[in-house]
Design an enzyme around this catalytic site. Structure first.
Site, PDB file in Angstrom:
ATOM      1  CB  SER A 157     -23.866  28.863 -30.340  1.00 16.11           C
ATOM      2  OG  SER A 157     -23.541  27.619 -29.767  1.00 16.11           O
ATOM      3  CB  SER A 186     -13.593  13.443 -25.755  1.00 13.39           C
ATOM      4  OG  SER A 186     -12.753  13.160 -26.836  1.00 13.39           O
ATOM      5  CE1 TYR A 191     -14.312  19.260 -27.244  1.00 12.08           C
ATOM      6  CE2 TYR A 191     -12.445  17.876 -27.850  1.00 12.08           C
ATOM      7  CZ  TYR A 191     -13.793  18.015 -27.573  1.00 12.08           C
ATOM      8  OH  TYR A 191     -14.604  16.910 -27.610  1.00 12.08           O
ATOM      9  CE  LYS A 230     -15.883  17.596 -24.259  1.00  9.91           C
ATOM     10  NZ  LYS A 230     -17.279  17.866 -23.924  1.00  9.91           N
TER      11      LYS A 230
HETATM   12  N1  UFG Z   1      -9.302  13.425 -41.504  1.00 12.14           N
HETATM   13  C1  UFG Z   1      -8.876  13.481 -42.815  1.00 12.14           C
HETATM   14  N2  UFG Z   1      -9.374  14.478 -43.609  1.00 12.14           N
HETATM   15  C2  UFG Z   1     -10.282  15.390 -43.153  1.00 12.14           C
HETATM   16  C3  UFG Z   1     -10.724  15.297 -41.817  1.00 12.14           C
HETATM   17  C4  UFG Z   1     -10.204  14.309 -41.018  1.00 12.14           C
HETATM   18  O1  UFG Z   1      -8.057  12.683 -43.261  1.00 12.14           O
HETATM   19  O2  UFG Z   1     -10.682  16.272 -43.926  1.00 12.14           O
HETATM   20  C5  UFG Z   1      -8.778  12.341 -40.645  1.00 12.14           C
HETATM   21  C6  UFG Z   1      -8.028  12.844 -39.427  1.00 12.14           C
HETATM   22  O3  UFG Z   1      -6.678  13.051 -39.737  1.00 12.14           O
HETATM   23  C7  UFG Z   1      -8.258  11.691 -38.464  1.00 12.14           C
HETATM   24  C8  UFG Z   1      -9.623  11.145 -38.849  1.00 12.14           C
HETATM   25  O4  UFG Z   1      -9.888  11.623 -40.153  1.00 12.14           O
HETATM   26  O5  UFG Z   1      -7.320  10.713 -38.677  1.00 12.14           O
HETATM   27  C9  UFG Z   1     -10.729  11.596 -37.928  1.00 12.14           C
HETATM   28  O6  UFG Z   1     -10.682  13.007 -37.822  1.00 12.14           O
HETATM   29  P1  UFG Z   1     -11.852  13.834 -37.135  1.00 12.14           P
HETATM   30  O7  UFG Z   1     -11.471  15.282 -37.227  1.00 12.14           O
HETATM   31  O8  UFG Z   1     -13.161  13.448 -37.700  1.00 12.14           O
HETATM   32  O9  UFG Z   1     -11.832  13.320 -35.639  1.00 12.14           O
HETATM   33  P2  UFG Z   1     -10.639  13.332 -34.575  1.00 12.14           P
HETATM   34  O10 UFG Z   1     -10.368  11.919 -34.247  1.00 12.14           O
HETATM   35  O11 UFG Z   1      -9.502  14.158 -34.972  1.00 12.14           O
HETATM   36  O12 UFG Z   1     -11.324  14.140 -33.405  1.00 12.14           O
HETATM   37  C10 UFG Z   1     -12.415  13.613 -32.770  1.00 12.14           C
HETATM   38  C11 UFG Z   1     -13.362  14.707 -32.304  1.00 12.14           C
HETATM   39  C12 UFG Z   1     -12.753  15.523 -31.228  1.00 12.14           C
HETATM   40  C13 UFG Z   1     -12.188  14.662 -30.159  1.00 12.14           C
HETATM   41  C14 UFG Z   1     -11.245  13.662 -30.741  1.00 12.14           C
HETATM   42  C15 UFG Z   1     -10.731  12.712 -29.721  1.00 12.14           C
HETATM   43  O13 UFG Z   1     -13.706  15.559 -33.387  1.00 12.14           O
HETATM   44  O14 UFG Z   1     -13.758  16.330 -30.669  1.00 12.14           O
HETATM   45  O15 UFG Z   1     -11.933  12.893 -31.707  1.00 12.14           O
HETATM   46  O16 UFG Z   1      -9.653  12.013 -30.226  1.00 12.14           O
HETATM   47  F1  UFG Z   1     -11.515  15.377 -29.246  1.00 12.14           F
END
Ligand code: UFG
Length: 341
Positions: free
Chosen positions: A36, A127, A152, A156
Site C-alpha cells: 500500500s 515511536s 496515529y 502506538k
Molecule cells: N519540518 C519542516 N518542514 C517540512 C517538514 C518537517 O520544517 O516540510 C520540521 C517539522 O516541523 C519538525 C521536523 O521537521 O520539526 C521533523 O518533522 P517530521 O515530519 O520529519 O517528523 P516528526 O518529528 O514530526 O514526526 C516523526 C514521525 C512520526 C512520529 C513522530 C514522533 O514522522 O511518525 O516523529 O515524534 F510520530
C-alpha cells in the site's frame, strides 16, 4: 540452521533496511506486505545488496486467514518484526478508523497466531510520539506517556498496551518495544531508501526533493520556538543504525531467557538537531544548496525532543554510529538515484 523471521511491512522504508541487516546476520526472512505504501521492486534492491531474495507474500496483515496461510506455508517462523502500519500523522486525523483498523488489527492478528505457530517473540515499531512534548530532554524510557495528539500516536500507545496485557495474561511470547526517534537516510549502496508517495510529509524527503528541484523550496515550520535557533529540535537517527538495532533485539529475544518478557528501548542518538542545523549539515555534506524559507508553525508539532539512549547502549549493546553528514550524503545519493541524476 538459520532462524526464520517474519517481517511485516518488509518492503517499506525501515522494513527493507532491516531485512538487509537480518540477512547479513544470517537470518532467513519472510516478508509480508500489502504494497500500500511500497513497491515490489524493493525486493530487487534487497537481493542486489545481500545476494538473497527474501520470500515475499503480498497480503494484508489485517486479513487473519491470509496470515494463517502464511504461517502454514512457511513453517518454523521464530520471530516477528512488525513494521506493517499506517504512519502519516495528518492522515490519521482525517481517517481515524483506517488507522485503528490497520494498526491494531494487524497486531492482534499476529499476537493471536504466535502461540499456535510457536513464534517466540515480536519486535514492535513504536515511536517517541508516546512521550508527547517532554517535560525535559533527553528523555528516557521511564518518562511518562502523554495523551496522544493523533490517532496515529494513539495506535502506538494502544499497541504497546495490547502487547503488555497479552504477555501479562500468560501468553507464551516475548516482546521488545522499540521507540524510534526520527529515522532518516538511506542504505549507503543507494539500492534501497525512502520512497514517499506524493508530496513528502517528513523533513528529509522534502529537503532532498527541494534540493533536487522537484519541490520549489522547503518550508521550515516555524523559527520562533524556544530552541537555540528557533526551529524545532529532533533526534535524527540513521536508518541503517536503526535497522541494526532490530537484529540485536531479535537475537536477544530468541537467544536469552534471562530477560524480561517485555522490554522497552529508546532508539536515538542522544543528540538533538534543529531543522536549520539539519539543512546546514546537508549542505556541508553534499555541497548542494537547499532552497528554503521560514514559514508558519505546523499544528501539533513538538518543540524539542531527543533521546536518552543509555538503556539501549548498555542493555542492548547498541549505539547509533553513523555521523549525520554521512546520513545526509546517503539521503542525497538515494534521491539522485530515484530522480535519475
Ligand atoms: N519540518 C519542516 N518542514 C517540512 C517538514 C518537517 O520544517 O516540510 C520540521 C517539522 O516541523 C519538525 C521536523 O521537521 O520539526 C521533523 O518533522 P517530521 O515530519 O520529519 O517528523 P516528526 O518529528 O514530526 O514526526 C516523526 C514521525 C512520526 C512520529 C513522530 C514522533 O514522522 O511518525 O516523529 O515524534 F510520530
Amino acid at each position: 540452521m538459520k532462524e526464520k523471521i517474519l517481517v511485516t511491512g518488509g518492503t517499506g522504508y525501515i522494513g527493507s533496511h532491516t531485512v538487509v541487516e537480518l540477512q547479513n546476520a544470517g537470518y532467513e526472512v519472510v516478508i509480508i506486505d500489502n504494497l500500500s505504501n511500497s513497491n515490489a521492486q524493493v525486493l530487487d534492491g534487497i537481493e542486489s545488496i545481500t545476494g538473497i531474495r527474501p520470500v515475499f507474500v503480498e497480503a494484508d496483515c489485517t486479513d487473519a486467514a491470509a496470515l494463517r496461510k502464511l504461517f502454514e506455508e512457511n513453517p518454523g517462523i521464530k520471530g516477528i518484526i512488525n513494521f506493517a502500519a499506517s504512519k502519516a500523522v495528518g492522515e490519521s486525523v482525517q481517517k481515524p478508523l483506517l488507522y485503528y483498523r490497520n494498526n491494531l488489527n494487524t497486531l492482534i492478528n499476529l499476537l493471536d497466531l504466535m502461540p499456535e505457530f510457536g513464534v517466540k517473540g515480536i519486535v514492535f515499531s513504536s515511536s517517541c510520539t508516546v512521550y508527547g512534548e517532554p517535560d525535559a530532554n533527553p528523555i528516557d524510557e521511564t518518562a511518562p506517556i502523554k495523551p496522544a495528539t493523533s490517532p496515529y500516536g494513539n495506535t502506538k500507545q494502544i499497541s504497546e498496551e495490547i502487547i503488555e496485557d497479552y504477555i501479562k495474561s500468560g501468553a507464551p511470547i516475548k516482546s521488545i518495544l522499540l521507540r524510534y526517534f526520527n529515522p532518516i537516510g538511506a542504505h549507503p549502496s543507494s539500492k534501497i531508501g525512502e520512497l514517499p508517495l506524493g508530496v513528502p510529509q517528513n523533513l528529509v524527503p522534502y529537503l532532498t526533493q527541494a534540493a533536487a528541484g522537484i519541490r520549489k523550496e522547503l518550508t521550515v515550520f516555524g523559527n520562533d520556538y524556544n530552541t537555540p535557533d528557533g526551529s524545532c529540535v529532533r533526534d535524527y537517527i540513521d536508518v541503517v543504525d536503526l535497522a541494526k538495532a532490530h537484529v540485536i533485539a531479535m537475537k536477544r529475544m530468541l537467544d536469552r531467557d534471562d530477560k524480561d518478557a517485555v522490554e522497552i528501548f529508546n532508539l536515538g542518538t542522544g543528540r538533538g538537531l534543529s531543522v536549520l542545523e539539519l539543512i546546514a549539515s546537508f549542505e556541508r555534506a553534499t555541497g548542494v544548496k537547499v532552497p528554503h524559507k521560514i514559514g508558519e508553525r505546523r499544528a501539533g508539532d513538538i518543540e524539542k525532543i531527543w533521546a536518552d539512549p543509555k538503556k539501549a547502549n548498555e542493555d542492548l549493546g547498541w549505539t547509533a554510529v553513523v555521523p549525520i553528514d554521512e546520513t545526509m550524503k546517503n539521503a542525497w545519493a538515494w534521491q539522485c538515484k530515484v530522480t535519475g541524476k
